[in-house]
Design a protein around this motif. Structure first.
Motif, PDB file in Angstrom:
ATOM      1  N   VAL A 252       2.429 -23.416   2.358  1.00 22.65           N
ATOM      2  CA  VAL A 252       2.746 -22.870   3.675  1.00 22.65           C
ATOM      3  C   VAL A 252       3.252 -23.970   4.599  1.00 22.65           C
ATOM      4  CG1 VAL A 252       1.773 -21.740   5.708  1.00 22.65           C
ATOM      5  CG2 VAL A 252       1.088 -21.005   3.429  1.00 22.65           C
ATOM      6  N   TYR A 253       2.563 -25.110   4.599  1.00 21.64           N
ATOM      7  CA  TYR A 253       2.978 -26.229   5.438  1.00 21.64           C
ATOM      8  C   TYR A 253       4.311 -26.798   4.965  1.00 21.64           C
ATOM      9  CZ  TYR A 253      -1.810 -26.184   7.168  1.00 21.64           C
ATOM     10  OH  TYR A 253      -2.996 -25.822   7.722  1.00 21.64           O
ATOM     11  N   VAL A 254       4.461 -26.940   3.666  1.00 24.38           N
ATOM     12  CA  VAL A 254       5.704 -27.501   3.120  1.00 24.38           C
ATOM     13  C   VAL A 254       6.889 -26.624   3.491  1.00 24.38           C
ATOM     14  CG1 VAL A 254       6.943 -28.113   1.004  1.00 24.38           C
ATOM     15  CG2 VAL A 254       4.515 -28.645   1.219  1.00 24.38           C
ATOM     16  N   THR A 255       6.734 -25.323   3.356  1.00 25.01           N
ATOM     17  CA  THR A 255       7.825 -24.402   3.681  1.00 25.01           C
ATOM     18  C   THR A 255       8.163 -24.453   5.164  1.00 25.01           C
ATOM     19  OG1 THR A 255       7.122 -22.970   1.869  1.00 25.01           O
ATOM     20  CG2 THR A 255       8.581 -22.012   3.514  1.00 25.01           C
ATOM     21  N   ALA A 256       7.151 -24.486   6.011  1.00 23.12           N
ATOM     22  CA  ALA A 256       7.391 -24.553   7.459  1.00 23.12           C
ATOM     23  C   ALA A 256       8.099 -25.844   7.837  1.00 23.12           C
ATOM     24  CB  ALA A 256       6.069 -24.435   8.212  1.00 23.12           C
ATOM     25  N   ILE A 257       7.652 -26.954   7.282  1.00 22.23           N
ATOM     26  CA  ILE A 257       8.272 -28.243   7.587  1.00 22.23           C
ATOM     27  C   ILE A 257       9.705 -28.277   7.070  1.00 22.23           C
ATOM     28  CG2 ILE A 257       8.193 -30.710   7.077  1.00 22.23           C
ATOM     29  CD1 ILE A 257       5.084 -30.360   7.016  1.00 22.23           C
ATOM     30  N   LYS A 258       9.907 -27.762   5.870  1.00 14.59           N
ATOM     31  CA  LYS A 258      11.248 -27.756   5.280  1.00 14.59           C
ATOM     32  C   LYS A 258      12.211 -26.919   6.112  1.00 14.59           C
ATOM     33  CE  LYS A 258      13.137 -25.439   1.697  1.00 14.59           C
ATOM     34  NZ  LYS A 258      13.138 -24.662   0.546  1.00 14.59           N
ATOM     35  N   ARG A 259      11.800 -25.739   6.503  1.00 15.12           N
ATOM     36  CA  ARG A 259      12.684 -24.862   7.285  1.00 15.12           C
ATOM     37  C   ARG A 259      12.919 -25.411   8.696  1.00 15.12           C
ATOM     38  NH1 ARG A 259      13.644 -19.865   4.779  1.00 15.12           N
ATOM     39  NH2 ARG A 259      12.298 -19.546   2.989  1.00 15.12           N
ATOM     40  N   GLY A 260      11.856 -25.840   9.334  1.00 14.60           N
ATOM     41  CA  GLY A 260      12.002 -26.404  10.681  1.00 14.60           C
ATOM     42  C   GLY A 260      12.820 -27.681  10.680  1.00 14.60           C
ATOM     43  N   GLY A 261      12.559 -28.541   9.719  1.00 11.28           N
ATOM     44  CA  GLY A 261      13.327 -29.783   9.610  1.00 11.28           C
ATOM     45  C   GLY A 261      14.790 -29.522   9.298  1.00 11.28           C
ATOM     46  N   GLY A 262      15.048 -28.512   8.483  1.00  5.13           N
ATOM     47  CA  GLY A 262      16.430 -28.169   8.163  1.00  5.13           C
ATOM     48  C   GLY A 262      17.199 -27.685   9.375  1.00  5.13           C
ATOM     49  N   ILE A 263      16.542 -26.916  10.218  1.00  8.73           N
ATOM     50  CA  ILE A 263      17.194 -26.424  11.437  1.00  8.73           C
ATOM     51  C   ILE A 263      17.495 -27.577  12.381  1.00  8.73           C
ATOM     52  CG2 ILE A 263      16.801 -25.073  13.540  1.00  8.73           C
ATOM     53  CD1 ILE A 263      15.261 -23.078  11.731  1.00  8.73           C
ATOM     54  N   VAL A 264      16.536 -28.469  12.550  1.00  8.88           N
ATOM     55  CA  VAL A 264      16.752 -29.620  13.432  1.00  8.88           C
ATOM     56  C   VAL A 264      17.862 -30.510  12.875  1.00  8.88           C
ATOM     57  CG1 VAL A 264      15.705 -31.726  14.344  1.00  8.88           C
ATOM     58  CG2 VAL A 264      14.429 -29.596  14.377  1.00  8.88           C
ATOM     59  N   LEU A 265      17.808 -30.794  11.581  1.00  7.30           N
ATOM     60  CA  LEU A 265      18.813 -31.664  10.967  1.00  7.30           C
ATOM     61  C   LEU A 265      20.212 -31.057  11.067  1.00  7.30           C
ATOM     62  CD1 LEU A 265      19.362 -34.258   9.376  1.00  7.30           C
ATOM     63  CD2 LEU A 265      19.009 -32.939   7.293  1.00  7.30           C
ATOM     64  N   SER A 266      20.334 -29.765  10.780  1.00  5.89           N
ATOM     65  CA  SER A 266      21.652 -29.139  10.865  1.00  5.89           C
ATOM     66  C   SER A 266      22.163 -29.108  12.303  1.00  5.89           C
ATOM     67  CB  SER A 266      21.627 -27.730  10.268  1.00  5.89           C
ATOM     68  OG  SER A 266      20.822 -26.878  11.039  1.00  5.89           O
ATOM     69  N   SER A 267      21.283 -28.949  13.271  1.00  8.82           N
ATOM     70  CA  SER A 267      21.698 -28.967  14.677  1.00  8.82           C
ATOM     71  C   SER A 267      22.169 -30.351  15.093  1.00  8.82           C
ATOM     72  CB  SER A 267      20.550 -28.526  15.578  1.00  8.82           C
ATOM     73  OG  SER A 267      20.193 -27.205  15.287  1.00  8.82           O
ATOM     74  N   VAL A 268      21.434 -31.371  14.708  1.00  6.81           N
ATOM     75  CA  VAL A 268      21.813 -32.748  15.056  1.00  6.81           C
ATOM     76  C   VAL A 268      23.134 -33.121  14.375  1.00  6.81           C
ATOM     77  CG1 VAL A 268      21.156 -35.173  14.765  1.00  6.81           C
ATOM     78  CG2 VAL A 268      19.472 -33.513  15.554  1.00  6.81           C
ATOM     79  N   LEU A 269      23.276 -32.776  13.108  1.00  9.76           N
ATOM     80  CA  LEU A 269      24.528 -33.080  12.407  1.00  9.76           C
ATOM     81  C   LEU A 269      25.690 -32.295  12.995  1.00  9.76           C
ATOM     82  CD1 LEU A 269      23.368 -33.283   8.680  1.00  9.76           C
ATOM     83  CD2 LEU A 269      23.971 -35.160  10.207  1.00  9.76           C
ATOM     84  N   GLY A 270      25.456 -31.055  13.394  1.00  8.53           N
ATOM     85  CA  GLY A 270      26.506 -30.258  14.016  1.00  8.53           C
ATOM     86  C   GLY A 270      27.003 -30.873  15.311  1.00  8.53           C
ATOM     87  N   VAL A 271      26.070 -31.394  16.100  1.00 12.11           N
ATOM     88  CA  VAL A 271      26.447 -32.010  17.374  1.00 12.11           C
ATOM     89  C   VAL A 271      27.159 -33.338  17.138  1.00 12.11           C
ATOM     90  CG1 VAL A 271      25.516 -33.101  19.473  1.00 12.11           C
ATOM     91  CG2 VAL A 271      24.670 -30.880  18.725  1.00 12.11           C
ATOM     92  N   THR A 272      26.627 -34.175  16.246  1.00 13.75           N
ATOM     93  CA  THR A 272      27.194 -35.511  16.059  1.00 13.75           C
ATOM     94  C   THR A 272      28.469 -35.514  15.223  1.00 13.75           C
ATOM     95  OG1 THR A 272      25.731 -35.905  14.173  1.00 13.75           O
ATOM     96  CG2 THR A 272      24.985 -36.698  16.310  1.00 13.75           C
ATOM     97  N   LEU A 273      28.546 -34.697  14.189  1.00 15.78           N
ATOM     98  CA  LEU A 273      29.704 -34.742  13.302  1.00 15.78           C
ATOM     99  C   LEU A 273      30.804 -33.756  13.668  1.00 15.78           C
ATOM    100  CD1 LEU A 273      27.932 -35.109   9.830  1.00 15.78           C
ATOM    101  CD2 LEU A 273      28.913 -36.904  11.264  1.00 15.78           C
ATOM    102  N   PHE A 274      30.434 -32.605  14.223  1.00 15.67           N
ATOM    103  CA  PHE A 274      31.416 -31.553  14.452  1.00 15.67           C
ATOM    104  C   PHE A 274      31.617 -31.210  15.922  1.00 15.67           C
ATOM    105  CE2 PHE A 274      29.496 -30.767  10.255  1.00 15.67           C
ATOM    106  CZ  PHE A 274      30.619 -31.028   9.487  1.00 15.67           C
TER     107      PHE A 274
END
Length: 120
Positions: A75-97
């Motif tokens: 449960v914790y792994v899935t929450a961290i993975k999904r939350g981290g993925g959203i943050v990472l994709s948002s940061v990459l979207g802002v910085t790269l695109f």
């Protein structure tokens, strides 16, 4: 879960990837969707290097994920993975695109705080 413990994470991962690749490539070949002309495109050393780098990064990611499942609750792994993925994709979207965070800051921060409190 029994297969992971009895065969080991690395072997389980390798068999899963091999099975996925064989069914995908086999089905594509049998339907006529892949020919030697398309396969030759991947034989370029630069393209082959990128493919190998992607495979290595995926292997590190998946084996780390399997190890995390073994150490803590899924449960914790899935929450961290999904939350981290959203943050990472948002940061990459802002910085790269050059995407804007307008209207997304509050929902993203809500997810980050929720995952943080879940893990505390």
């Amino acid at each position: 879960k029994v297969a992971i413990k009895s065969a080991g994470k690395t072997l389980y991962y390798a068999y899963g990837r091999l099975l996925m690749a064989s069914t995908t490539l086999g089905g594509s070949y049998m339907s006529g969707g892949i020919t030697m002309k398309e396969v030759r495109k991947f034989m370029n050393p630069r393209v082959m290097g990128l493919i190998i780098a992607i495979c290595m990064a995926d292997a590190v990611y998946m084996l780390s994920l399997y190890q995390a499942f073994a150490w803590i609750s899924p449960v914790y792994v899935t929450a961290i993975k999904r939350g981290g993925g959203i943050v990472l994709s948002s940061v990459l979207g802002v910085t790269l695109f050059g995407e804007t965070m307008a209207g997304r800051t509050f929902p993203i921060m809500t997810i980050v705080f929720g995952v943080t409190f879940l893990c505390l």
